[in-house]
Design an enzyme around this catalytic site. Structure first.
Site, PDB file in Angstrom:
ATOM      1  N   GLY A 107       6.277  22.269 -17.045  1.00 33.75           N
ATOM      2  CA  GLY A 107       6.562  20.895 -16.761  1.00 33.75           C
ATOM      3  C   GLY A 107       6.189  20.054 -17.730  1.00 33.75           C
ATOM      4  O   GLY A 107       5.983  20.498 -18.906  1.00 33.75           O
ATOM      5  N   LEU A 111       3.878  17.650 -18.310  1.00 36.92           N
ATOM      6  CA  LEU A 111       2.508  17.712 -18.554  1.00 36.92           C
ATOM      7  C   LEU A 111       1.845  19.196 -19.094  1.00 36.92           C
ATOM      8  O   LEU A 111       1.312  19.155 -20.103  1.00 36.92           O
ATOM      9  CB  LEU A 111       1.799  17.125 -17.404  1.00 36.92           C
ATOM     10  N   ASP A 136       3.577  30.105  -6.846  1.00 35.02           N
ATOM     11  CA  ASP A 136       4.151  28.928  -6.012  1.00 35.02           C
ATOM     12  C   ASP A 136       2.867  28.396  -5.395  1.00 35.02           C
ATOM     13  O   ASP A 136       2.285  29.210  -4.509  1.00 35.02           O
ATOM     14  CB  ASP A 136       5.401  29.427  -5.068  1.00 35.02           C
ATOM     15  N   ALA A 169       3.974  19.513  -8.419  1.00 28.62           N
ATOM     16  CA  ALA A 169       4.132  18.213  -7.587  1.00 28.62           C
ATOM     17  C   ALA A 169       5.354  18.122  -7.032  1.00 28.62           C
ATOM     18  O   ALA A 169       6.519  18.544  -7.714  1.00 28.62           O
ATOM     19  CB  ALA A 169       3.717  17.010  -8.145  1.00 28.62           C
ATOM     20  N   TYR A 222       5.800  10.004  -0.718  1.00 25.43           N
ATOM     21  CA  TYR A 222       5.460  10.724  -1.755  1.00 25.43           C
ATOM     22  C   TYR A 222       3.787  10.237  -2.107  1.00 25.43           C
ATOM     23  O   TYR A 222       2.825  10.921  -2.163  1.00 25.43           O
ATOM     24  CB  TYR A 222       6.105  10.273  -3.162  1.00 25.43           C
ATOM     25  N   LYS A 252       0.359  12.470  -1.903  1.00 25.44           N
ATOM     26  CA  LYS A 252      -0.408  12.669  -2.995  1.00 25.44           C
ATOM     27  C   LYS A 252      -2.039  12.061  -2.619  1.00 25.44           C
ATOM     28  O   LYS A 252      -2.950  12.767  -3.265  1.00 25.44           O
ATOM     29  CB  LYS A 252       0.092  11.691  -4.254  1.00 25.44           C
TER      30      LYS A 252
HETATM   31  N1  LIG Z   1       6.113  12.111 -13.658  1.00 28.59           N
HETATM   32  C1  LIG Z   1       5.498  10.991 -13.525  1.00 28.59           C
HETATM   33  O1  LIG Z   1       5.821   9.981 -14.004  1.00 28.59           O
HETATM   34  C2  LIG Z   1       4.010  11.011 -12.931  1.00 28.59           C
HETATM   35  C3  LIG Z   1       3.516   9.610 -12.544  1.00 28.59           C
HETATM   36  C4  LIG Z   1       2.226   9.705 -11.966  1.00 28.59           C
HETATM   37  C5  LIG Z   1       1.765  10.941 -11.714  1.00 28.59           C
HETATM   38  N2  LIG Z   1       2.156  12.205 -11.774  1.00 28.59           N
HETATM   39  C6  LIG Z   1       1.654  13.437 -11.359  1.00 28.59           C
HETATM   40  O2  LIG Z   1       1.571  14.144 -12.560  1.00 28.59           O
HETATM   41  C7  LIG Z   1       1.694  15.527 -12.380  1.00 28.59           C
HETATM   42  C8  LIG Z   1       2.455  16.166 -13.593  1.00 28.59           C
HETATM   43  O3  LIG Z   1       3.784  15.530 -13.526  1.00 28.59           O
HETATM   44  P1  LIG Z   1       5.013  15.861 -14.264  1.00 28.59           P
HETATM   45  O4  LIG Z   1       5.851  14.724 -14.758  1.00 28.59           O
HETATM   46  O5  LIG Z   1       4.590  16.890 -15.745  1.00 28.59           O
HETATM   47  O6  LIG Z   1       5.723  17.051 -13.264  1.00 28.59           O
HETATM   48  P2  LIG Z   1       6.804  18.121 -13.675  1.00 28.59           P
HETATM   49  O7  LIG Z   1       7.512  17.933 -14.962  1.00 28.59           O
HETATM   50  O8  LIG Z   1       7.735  18.299 -12.514  1.00 28.59           O
HETATM   51  O9  LIG Z   1       6.060  19.375 -13.782  1.00 28.59           O
HETATM   52  C9  LIG Z   1       5.521  20.210 -12.539  1.00 28.59           C
HETATM   53  C10 LIG Z   1       5.738  21.733 -12.813  1.00 28.59           C
HETATM   54  O10 LIG Z   1       5.296  22.193 -11.375  1.00 28.59           O
HETATM   55  C11 LIG Z   1       6.334  23.193 -11.047  1.00 28.59           C
HETATM   56  N3  LIG Z   1       6.296  23.201  -9.677  1.00 28.59           N
HETATM   57  C12 LIG Z   1       7.072  22.639  -8.871  1.00 28.59           C
HETATM   58  N4  LIG Z   1       6.794  23.060  -7.524  1.00 28.59           N
HETATM   59  C13 LIG Z   1       6.136  24.020  -7.496  1.00 28.59           C
HETATM   60  C14 LIG Z   1       5.342  24.976  -6.663  1.00 28.59           C
HETATM   61  N5  LIG Z   1       5.445  24.796  -5.377  1.00 28.59           N
HETATM   62  N6  LIG Z   1       4.585  25.704  -7.092  1.00 28.59           N
HETATM   63  C15 LIG Z   1       4.260  25.923  -8.415  1.00 28.59           C
HETATM   64  N7  LIG Z   1       4.618  25.030  -9.348  1.00 28.59           N
HETATM   65  C16 LIG Z   1       5.582  24.024  -8.893  1.00 28.59           C
HETATM   66  C17 LIG Z   1       7.657  22.568 -11.676  1.00 28.59           C
HETATM   67  O11 LIG Z   1       8.473  23.592 -11.668  1.00 28.59           O
HETATM   68  P3  LIG Z   1      10.011  23.089 -11.517  1.00 28.59           P
HETATM   69  O12 LIG Z   1      10.061  21.975 -12.822  1.00 28.59           O
HETATM   70  O13 LIG Z   1      10.844  24.487 -12.090  1.00 28.59           O
HETATM   71  O14 LIG Z   1      10.376  22.499 -10.323  1.00 28.59           O
HETATM   72  C18 LIG Z   1       7.096  22.204 -13.094  1.00 28.59           C
HETATM   73  O15 LIG Z   1       6.971  23.027 -13.941  1.00 28.59           O
HETATM   74  C19 LIG Z   1       2.078  15.632 -10.886  1.00 28.59           C
HETATM   75  O16 LIG Z   1       0.902  16.059 -10.069  1.00 28.59           O
HETATM   76  C20 LIG Z   1       2.607  14.417 -10.530  1.00 28.59           C
HETATM   77  O17 LIG Z   1       2.581  13.961  -9.375  1.00 28.59           O
HETATM   78  C21 LIG Z   1       3.512  12.225 -12.413  1.00 28.59           C
END
Ligand SMILES: NC(=O)c1ccc[n+]([C@@H]2O[C@H](COP(=O)([O-])OP(=O)(O)OC[C@H]3O[C@@H](n4cnc5c(N)ncnc54)[C@H](OP(=O)(O)O)[C@@H]3O)[C@@H](O)[C@H]2O)c1
Length: 288
Positions: A10, A12, A34, A58, A123, A127
């Site tokens: 992902g 991060l 998963d 997430a 959402y 969280k």
């Molecule tokens: N993005 C933002 O702007 C933001 C802002 C505030 C907080 N956050 C939090 O920061 C964290 C990281 O965000 P990010 O942007 O890095 O997210 P991301 O790019 O969507 O990465 C999440 C990773 O987890 C995988 N995933 C999804 N569902 C899963 C499951 N059921 N079991 C195991 N892995 C799973 C995804 O795979 P796939 O991509 O193949 O689905 C992806 O590799 C999250 O907790 C998010 O809520 C994010």
């Protein structure tokens, strides 16, 4: 230190792997791993025997969560409870991520860790439930609220981040681009966040942390900066208010986080958001 990273490809997760260089990192990828399959997850983690588990997984498509509350709570809350239980059983530290959206935006001043949350959408509620499960089920955990993430893996078509979405819309002629100007946030590069996590994980100062870049802007100002730094035409972006934009989920008008606790324990401060964005766009590996 042996560290399992859930969601290692992902946004991060991709930056956490190199940030933890020198540690024994075990990347875990969806769908093979998963978080919603607790029994299988427990078996895999028991085999790895990690000192720490970092959970970046997430379900965070905020508007979609409004219609899929069951999925949002399954990934963002129930699975987090199960991970907290597993970590406690294995004696592993849990590092989990939450969001600025746990706040309702009424404060209009940067939120501290002990400010009262007030989620406005599904959402955010899921969280917040995840945070509370971590607190309830294990003491050795870091819960990190962050905001407006963008990182290299967000260049992929599959999960274009905000920066890449702006550039993509402009380059494919889908202009003007309407961007909300009444939601104030802090864009935060995953590369810097990953570096701070690597520092934090070496401590035993467990608890809740706010971790974002410094300063704040509206999404519209963020978009303008993207075009400014890439030499694009900023006039293709048009400011709109949230009502006119018409997103399904309600979002806070102000969700700036104060990095209170991490400053207290002496972690390296984050960059100002514009400097961080400029550095991201100048990185030779950007877009590759
Ligand atoms: N993005 C933002 O702007 C933001 C802002 C505030 C907080 N956050 C939090 O920061 C964290 C990281 O965000 P990010 O942007 O890095 O997210 P991301 O790019 O969507 O990465 C999440 C990773 O987890 C995988 N995933 C999804 N569902 C899963 C499951 N059921 N079991 C195991 N892995 C799973 C995804 O795979 P796939 O991509 O193949 O689905 C992806 O590799 C999250 O907790 C998010 O809520 C994010």
């Amino acid at each position: 230190m042996k560290i399992a990273i859930i969601g290692a490809d992902g946004q991060l997760g991709t930056d956490l792997v190199p940030a933890l260089k020198g540690q024994d990192v075990v990347p875990l990828f969806w769908p093979e791993f998963d978080v919603t399959r607790a029994e299988a997850a427990a078996e895999v983690l028991a085999r790895i025997r990690p000192d720490a588990v970092i959970n970046t997984a997430a379900f965070h498509r905020v508007d979609e969560c409004e219609d899929r509350a069951d999925r949002a709570f399954a990934v963002n809350a129930i699975a987090v409870r199960d991970l907290a239980r597993i970590c406690r059983t294995l004696g592993a530290v849990l590092v989990h991520f939450s969001t600025d959206y746990v706040f309702d935006g009424e404060k209009r001043k940067p939120y501290l860790e002990d400010d009262r949350p007030g989620p406005l959408n599904v959402y955010a509620a899921s969280k917040l439930a995840g945070e509370q499960f971590v607190r309830a089920y294990t003491e050795r955990a870091f819960v990190i609220r962050t905001c407006g993430l963008y990182g290299k893996s967000g260049c992929l078509e599959k999960r274009r981040n905000f920066v890449e979405t702006m550039l993509y819309l402009a380059s494919s002629g889908r202009v003007p681009i309407r961007v909300v100007n009444d939601q104030v946030i802090t864009p935060t590069p995953t590369m810097e966040l990953a570096a701070r996590v690597a520092e934090l994980i070496r401590t035993d100062d467990y608890g809740l942390y706010h971790m974002t870049a410094e300063g704040f802007c509206s999404w519209f100002e963020f978009a303008r900066a993207v075009f400014e730094f890439t030499g694009g035409d900023p006039s293709v972006i048009v400011p709109v208010d949230s009502a006119a934009f018409g997103a399904k989920a309600k979002r806070p008008a102000y969700s700036v986080l104060e990095n209170g606790r991490m400053k207290t324990i002496g972690l390296t401060p984050f960059s100002f958001w514009r400097d961080a964005l400029s550095a991201y766009l100048r990185d030779p590996s950007w877009g590759k």
